[in-house]
Design an enzyme around this catalytic site. Structure first.
Site, PDB file in Angstrom:
ATOM      1  N   CYS A  86     -31.926 124.370  -9.424  1.00  0.00           N
ATOM      2  CA  CYS A  86     -33.071 123.813  -9.478  1.00  0.00           C
ATOM      3  C   CYS A  86     -34.049 124.612  -8.600  1.00  0.00           C
ATOM      4  O   CYS A  86     -34.364 125.606  -8.988  1.00  0.00           O
ATOM      5  CB  CYS A  86     -33.288 122.298  -9.127  1.00  0.00           C
ATOM      6  SG  CYS A  86     -34.348 121.231  -9.472  1.00  0.00           S
ATOM      7  N   HIS A 181     -28.843 120.103 -12.856  1.00  0.00           N
ATOM      8  CA  HIS A 181     -28.025 119.666 -11.812  1.00  0.00           C
ATOM      9  C   HIS A 181     -26.600 119.631 -12.030  1.00  0.00           C
ATOM     10  O   HIS A 181     -26.209 118.846 -12.723  1.00  0.00           O
ATOM     11  CB  HIS A 181     -28.552 118.484 -11.126  1.00  0.00           C
ATOM     12  CG  HIS A 181     -29.664 118.743 -10.336  1.00  0.00           C
ATOM     13  ND1 HIS A 181     -29.806 118.908  -9.100  1.00  0.00           N
ATOM     14  CD2 HIS A 181     -30.918 118.480 -10.723  1.00  0.00           C
ATOM     15  CE1 HIS A 181     -30.973 119.314  -8.676  1.00  0.00           C
ATOM     16  NE2 HIS A 181     -31.931 118.743  -9.545  1.00  0.00           N
ATOM     17  N   GLU A 183     -24.056 119.468 -10.288  1.00  0.00           N
ATOM     18  CA  GLU A 183     -23.061 118.622  -9.506  1.00  0.00           C
ATOM     19  C   GLU A 183     -23.300 116.969  -9.756  1.00  0.00           C
ATOM     20  O   GLU A 183     -22.177 116.316  -9.265  1.00  0.00           O
ATOM     21  CB  GLU A 183     -23.783 118.825  -7.885  1.00  0.00           C
ATOM     22  CG  GLU A 183     -25.179 118.248  -7.693  1.00  0.00           C
ATOM     23  CD  GLU A 183     -26.304 118.999  -8.098  1.00  0.00           C
ATOM     24  OE1 GLU A 183     -27.509 118.938  -7.602  1.00  0.00           O
ATOM     25  OE2 GLU A 183     -26.137 120.219  -8.899  1.00  0.00           O
ATOM     26  N   SER A 235     -10.868 100.789  15.415  1.00  0.00           N
ATOM     27  CA  SER A 235     -11.464  99.706  15.032  1.00  0.00           C
ATOM     28  C   SER A 235     -10.763  99.091  13.646  1.00  0.00           C
ATOM     29  O   SER A 235     -11.111  97.952  13.480  1.00  0.00           O
ATOM     30  CB  SER A 235     -12.973 100.255  14.701  1.00  0.00           C
ATOM     31  OG  SER A 235     -12.746 101.057  13.266  1.00  0.00           O
ATOM     32  N   GLY A 237     -11.240 100.504  10.859  1.00  0.00           N
ATOM     33  CA  GLY A 237     -11.731 101.030   9.711  1.00  0.00           C
ATOM     34  C   GLY A 237     -11.122 102.241   9.010  1.00  0.00           C
ATOM     35  O   GLY A 237     -10.249 102.793   9.616  1.00  0.00           O
ATOM     36  N   VAL A 238     -11.597 102.923   7.976  1.00  0.00           N
ATOM     37  CA  VAL A 238     -10.904 104.060   7.407  1.00  0.00           C
ATOM     38  C   VAL A 238     -10.603 105.162   8.336  1.00  0.00           C
ATOM     39  O   VAL A 238      -9.793 105.873   8.644  1.00  0.00           O
ATOM     40  CB  VAL A 238     -11.375 104.361   6.060  1.00  0.00           C
ATOM     41  CG1 VAL A 238     -10.833 105.532   5.386  1.00  0.00           C
ATOM     42  CG2 VAL A 238     -11.462 103.329   5.184  1.00  0.00           C
ATOM     43  N   ASP A 239     -12.108 105.611   9.035  1.00  0.00           N
ATOM     44  CA  ASP A 239     -11.927 106.881   9.947  1.00  0.00           C
ATOM     45  C   ASP A 239     -11.147 106.751  10.921  1.00  0.00           C
ATOM     46  O   ASP A 239     -10.255 107.738  11.079  1.00  0.00           O
ATOM     47  CB  ASP A 239     -13.391 107.094  10.297  1.00  0.00           C
ATOM     48  CG  ASP A 239     -14.567 107.214   9.039  1.00  0.00           C
ATOM     49  OD1 ASP A 239     -13.851 107.581   7.817  1.00  0.00           O
ATOM     50  OD2 ASP A 239     -15.479 107.257   9.154  1.00  0.00           O
ATOM     51  N   SER A 240     -11.260 105.660  11.761  1.00  0.00           N
ATOM     52  CA  SER A 240     -10.466 105.668  12.736  1.00  0.00           C
ATOM     53  C   SER A 240      -8.777 105.497  12.818  1.00  0.00           C
ATOM     54  O   SER A 240      -8.221 106.061  13.406  1.00  0.00           O
ATOM     55  CB  SER A 240     -11.079 104.455  13.894  1.00  0.00           C
ATOM     56  OG  SER A 240     -10.559 103.299  13.550  1.00  0.00           O
ATOM     57  N   SER A 241      -8.689 104.835  11.577  1.00  0.00           N
ATOM     58  CA  SER A 241      -7.382 104.460  11.230  1.00  0.00           C
ATOM     59  C   SER A 241      -6.655 106.087  10.582  1.00  0.00           C
ATOM     60  O   SER A 241      -5.376 106.317  10.951  1.00  0.00           O
ATOM     61  CB  SER A 241      -7.105 103.622   9.978  1.00  0.00           C
ATOM     62  OG  SER A 241      -7.501 102.441  10.418  1.00  0.00           O
TER      63      SER A 241
END
EC number: 6.3.5.2
Length: 525
Positions: A86, A181, A183, A235, A237-241
């Protein structure tokens, strides 16, 4: 480590497109490491990055504007494959001696391009073949300007009636440009086109896989931490787990997690976190029960921004209290992911606009002299989930809906009280339980209940009930930047409403939020 999984890398230069992160996610999906950097990245930094190929992403500007962004000269001097998408195609064409003009007919949305030339980029890739043997691709367009004259060495690769140069190619230099695009999923062959560029033309090996990422992260953490102790705020949550599982695998008992129970969690969430990590995985977890402290600080506060700040400050205070009890902790682990890194860089340019403050903005007190361990800082959210599965975390935990840092504190409109939190926890549990029973949980991206501080009349048996109102919220989204309200079946909504009103004495009415984002945000506060 037997191999460097960052060795084969793609550089993506960002010109301000909403799709830039999507390009990076697609390249990672192909199995190749890439990084996003701003278009004004220095020539020295580009050379030092040593990319196998460079992608010039899209952007909202016009190359005709005096201060419109340009690609750095090193992009062309490096003589590595180059792919302009683009705006990236337009600035590439103009900087190399071609011409770009505004178009009378702007193209936004679906289009069919005819592949009228030959080049490695599109060889053997098509959606249609018409009666005359012309190959066609179904693509997604979003542009006003267009290339009208190509630089020397290029030929036309694809065209549309309103955009004769919809793609251009110079196979000798491995330079390519497309006006569409690749993507976005609307471009059906987009992933194949990006794969062709990254794997075949740039010659990258697909080393960026979940198992390789885990091995690399473990080796990196061990090298950074040595025999020192690490502290993590867990927490649920996904990230900290995922950070907890990864660090436990890497350094075992050197890791201590602090789980702050603020009284604003989902039903049984604290017990579930302890069961998963402390009991099942053997992780050292300290549970800080701080419900009274959080609710005490929130008493009488109705402003959403102020609630977020109080919750954030109190979390840091409780975490600090627990951390000071521990001896010889040198490192603090955080679940920072790649979009956080990109947004932080964007904020430094002054272009970012704060809609809601993050609950941990401001960070931990300066006198907590920890070094940071951020094993996920190179990963997108979808990659974090794959890593979680690779580490053996349960699917339902890894693909759980997002939950805001302030928890139920921003799902209770106005003042937060324990009574409200208890009612909301029960209602939310019923909603999620029925979404799973109807097989709709994973069809929605986020679903929850909002407590409204208004009462409504209801009838239960022969009696009149004057009780609280809640709203159900469920959305479908790819990136959480935009979202559509989920068109849940009436039978499901009816079941949820009946259960909430019949099973929870303090609620008399259930509503369903049919607002999309924009104009509404996903969370109510």
């Amino acid at each position: 480590m037997s191999q460097d999984i960052h060795a084969h890398r793609i550089l993506i230069l960002d010109f301000g497109s909403q799709y830039t992160q999507l390009i990076a996610r697609r390249v990672r999906e192909i199995g190749v490491y890439c990084e996003i950097h701003p278009f004004d990245m220095s020539n020295e930094a580009i050379i030092a990055f040593a990319p196998r190929g460079i992608i010039l992403a899209g952007g909202p500007e016009s190359v005709h504007e005096a201060d419109s962004p340009r690609a750095p000269q090193a992009v062309f001097d490096l003589k590595v494959p180059l792919f302009g998408i683009c705006y990236g195609m337009q600035t590439m064409a103009e900087q190399m001696g071609g011409k770009v003009q505004g178009s009378d007919l702007r193209e936004f949305g679906y289009a069919r391009v005819d592949v009228v030339g030959k080049a490695r980029l599109l060889d053997g890739i098509e959606d249609h073949v018409d009666d005359d043997g012309v190959l066609g691709l179904d693509v997604w367009m979003s542009h006003g300007d267009k290339v009208t004259e190509m630089p020397a060495g290029f030929h036309i690769l694809a065209s549309t009636p309103s955009c004769p140069i919809a793609a251009m190619a110079d196979d000798a230099r491995a330079y390519y440009g497309v006006q569409f695009h690749p993507e976005v999923t609307h471009t059906k062959q987009g992933l194949r086109i990006l794969s062709r560029f990254v794997l075949d033309i740039c010659g990258c090996a697909a080393l960026w896989t979940p198992s390789n990422i885990v091995d690399d992260a473990i080796a990196t953490v061990r090298a950074q931490v040595g025999s020192s102790k690490v502290l993590l705020g867990l927490s649920g949550g996904v990230d900290s787990s995922v950070v907890a599982a990864l660090l436990h695998k890497a350094i075992g008992d050197q890791l201590t997690c602090v789980f702050v129970d603020n009284g604003l969690l989902r039903l049984h969430e604290g017990d579930q976190v302890m069961a998963m990590f402390a009991e099942n995985m053997g992780v050292k977890v300290i549970r800080a029960n701080a419900e009274d402290k959080f609710l005490g600080r929130l008493a009488g506060v109705a402003d959403p921004e102020e609630k977020r700040k109080i919750i954030g400050r109190t979390f840091i205070e409780v975490f600090d209290e627990e951390a000071t009890k521990l001896q010889d902790v040198k490192f603090l682990a955080q679940g920072t992911i790649y979009p956080d890194v990109i947004e932080s860089a964007g904020a430094k340019t002054g272009k970012a606009h704060v809609i809601k403050s993050h609950h941990n903005v401001g960070g931990l007190p300066e006198d907590m002299q920890f070094e940071l361990v951020e094993p996920l800082r190179e990963l997108f959210k979808d990659e974090v989930r794959k890593i979680g599965l690779e580490l053996g975390l349960p699917y339902d935990m890894v693909y759980r809906h997002p939950f805001p840092g302030p928890g139920l504190g921003v799902r209770i409109l106005g003042e937060v009280k324990k009574e409200y939190a208890d009612l909301l926890r029960q209602a939310d549990h019923i909603f999620i339980e029925e979404l799973r029973a109807f097989d709709w949980y994973h069809k929605t991206s986020q679903a929850f209940v909002v407590f409204q501080p208004v009462k409504s009349v209801g009838v239960v048996g022969d009696g009149r009930r004057y009780a609280w109102v809640v709203a159900l919220r469920a959305v479908e989204t790819i990136d959480f930047m935009t979202a559509r309200w989920a068109h849940l079946p009436y039978e499901l909504l009816e079941k949820v409403s009946n259960r909430i009103i019949n099973e929870i004495a303090g609620i008399s009415r259930v509503t369903y939020d049919v607002s999309s984002k924009p104009p509404a945000t996903i969370e109510w506060e």
